[in-house]
Design a protein around this motif. Structure first.
Motif, PDB file in Angstrom:
ATOM      1  N   TYR A  36       0.840  -1.181   0.000  1.00  0.00           N
ATOM      2  CA  TYR A  36       0.000   0.000   0.000  1.00  0.00           C
ATOM      3  C   TYR A  36       0.892   1.254   0.000  1.00  0.00           C
ATOM      4  N   GLN A  38       0.865   5.428   1.038  1.00  0.00           N
ATOM      5  CA  GLN A  38       0.145   6.424   1.830  1.00  0.00           C
ATOM      6  C   GLN A  38       0.785   7.788   1.705  1.00  0.00           C
ATOM      7  N   SER A  41      -1.723  12.744   5.395  1.00  0.00           N
ATOM      8  CA  SER A  41      -3.121  13.101   5.677  1.00  0.00           C
ATOM      9  C   SER A  41      -4.117  12.348   4.810  1.00  0.00           C
ATOM     10  N   GLN A  42      -3.708  11.223   4.280  1.00  0.00           N
ATOM     11  CA  GLN A  42      -4.631  10.378   3.514  1.00  0.00           C
ATOM     12  C   GLN A  42      -4.543   8.943   4.018  1.00  0.00           C
ATOM     13  N   GLY A  43      -5.591   8.174   3.720  1.00  0.00           N
ATOM     14  CA  GLY A  43      -5.534   6.754   4.014  1.00  0.00           C
ATOM     15  C   GLY A  43      -4.671   6.034   3.000  1.00  0.00           C
ATOM     16  N   PRO A  44      -4.180   4.848   3.348  1.00  0.00           N
ATOM     17  CA  PRO A  44      -3.372   4.079   2.399  1.00  0.00           C
ATOM     18  C   PRO A  44      -4.160   3.709   1.148  1.00  0.00           C
ATOM     19  N   PHE A  46      -4.097   0.908  -2.143  1.00  0.00           N
ATOM     20  CA  PHE A  46      -3.583  -0.351  -2.666  1.00  0.00           C
ATOM     21  C   PHE A  46      -2.699  -0.095  -3.883  1.00  0.00           C
ATOM     22  N   TYR A  87       3.853   0.583   2.503  1.00  0.00           N
ATOM     23  CA  TYR A  87       3.663  -0.467   3.499  1.00  0.00           C
ATOM     24  C   TYR A  87       3.581  -1.830   2.836  1.00  0.00           C
ATOM     25  N   LEU A  89       2.249  -5.537   3.554  1.00  0.00           N
ATOM     26  CA  LEU A  89       1.244  -6.185   4.395  1.00  0.00           C
ATOM     27  C   LEU A  89       1.208  -7.667   4.081  1.00  0.00           C
ATOM     28  N   PHE A 102       0.443  -4.645   9.405  1.00  0.00           N
ATOM     29  CA  PHE A 102       1.196  -3.634   8.669  1.00  0.00           C
ATOM     30  C   PHE A 102       2.492  -3.370   9.410  1.00  0.00           C
ATOM     31  N   GLY A 103       3.573  -3.223   8.665  1.00  0.00           N
ATOM     32  CA  GLY A 103       4.815  -2.783   9.269  1.00  0.00           C
ATOM     33  C   GLY A 103       4.795  -1.278   9.454  1.00  0.00           C
ATOM     34  N   LYS A 104       5.934  -0.715   9.786  1.00  0.00           N
ATOM     35  CA  LYS A 104       6.002   0.736   9.977  1.00  0.00           C
ATOM     36  C   LYS A 104       6.180   1.465   8.658  1.00  0.00           C
TER      37      LYS A 104
END
Lengths: 112, 115
Positions: A36, A38, A41-44, A46, A87, A89, A102-104
């Motif tokens: 993913y 990101q 200020s937004q969601g991840p 795909f 990210y 996953l 999810f990792g960092k």
């Protein structure tokens, strides 16, 4: 429980190919590998998903070796707009464990 | 709507108060997920729903956290007696089915600040 490890950050110049590797040594047989992106200020969002070998779409390629203990996201000819956190996953739902990890993430900075 | 929506976009509350965060998934999506993202950190998975059912609540940080989903659509994440460590962005996502190879579509998140 499949834990993922990624580099914390990477820098790249515009136009270069960027490869981000994720380690997931404890990946289970029914786990998929998903990446993913990101922006602040937004969601991840795909990017790509695979189970084994190589997957390619209009955005990226995903390379998964035979042992599936790692995967590499490849971004061809990055631009400034590719600056984001990426990210990796790994997981499978209904596995009996915390299903999605999810990792960092890897913070990619693209420089002009 | 075309995507996942969340409300409120920002919430500031005082320590000890209860808060409710709402998620409207994409119409027709049967699976719904809640995540938390603290400043500068990755995503922390909290809970998922298949329809109205949440079979695994072990990802919730404490018993102050609860979530429900009604009508197979809207979901609410409730945090009781908020603490300062609850401050984070709470993200909701939905997917067509509860399958690992289904893409998750994320909402913009709710930024929670506990004073």
């Amino acid at each position: 429980l499949a834990k993922t490890t990624q580099p914390i950050s990477m820098d790249s110049y515009e136009g270069q190919e960027v490869n981000i590797t994720c380690s997931h040594n404890n990946i289970a047989t029914n786990d998929y590998i998903t990446w993913y992106q990101q922006f602040p200020s937004q969601g991840p969002r795909f990017i790509i998903q695979g189970y084994k070998t190589k997957v390619t779409n209009e955005v990226a390629s995903l390379f998964i070796p035979a042992d599936r203990k790692s995967s590499t996201l490849s971004l061809p000819r990055v631009s400034l707009s590719d600056t984001a956190v990426y990210y990796c996953l790994v997981g499978a739902l209904n596995s009996g464990n915390t299903p999605l990890v999810f990792g960092k993430g890897t913070r990619l900075s693209v420089i002009a | 709507g075309a995507g996942v929506s969340q409300s409120p976009s920002n919430k500031v509350t005082e320590k000890g108060k209860d808060v409710e965060l709402r998620c409207d998934p994409i119409s027709g999506h049967t699976a719904l997920y809640w995540y938390r993202q603290s400043l500068g950190q990755g995503l922390e998975f909290l809970i998922y729903f298949q329809g109205n059912s949440a079979p695994d609540k072990s990802g919730l940080p404490s018993d102050r956290f609860s979530a429900e989903r009604t009508g197979g659509s809207v979901s609410t994440l409730t945090i009781q007696r908020t603490q300062q460590e609850d401050s984070a962005v709470y993200l909701c996502a939905s997917s067509l089915q509860l399958l690992t190879d289904n893409e998750q579509f994320f909402g913009p998140g709710t930024r929670l600040t506990v004073l």
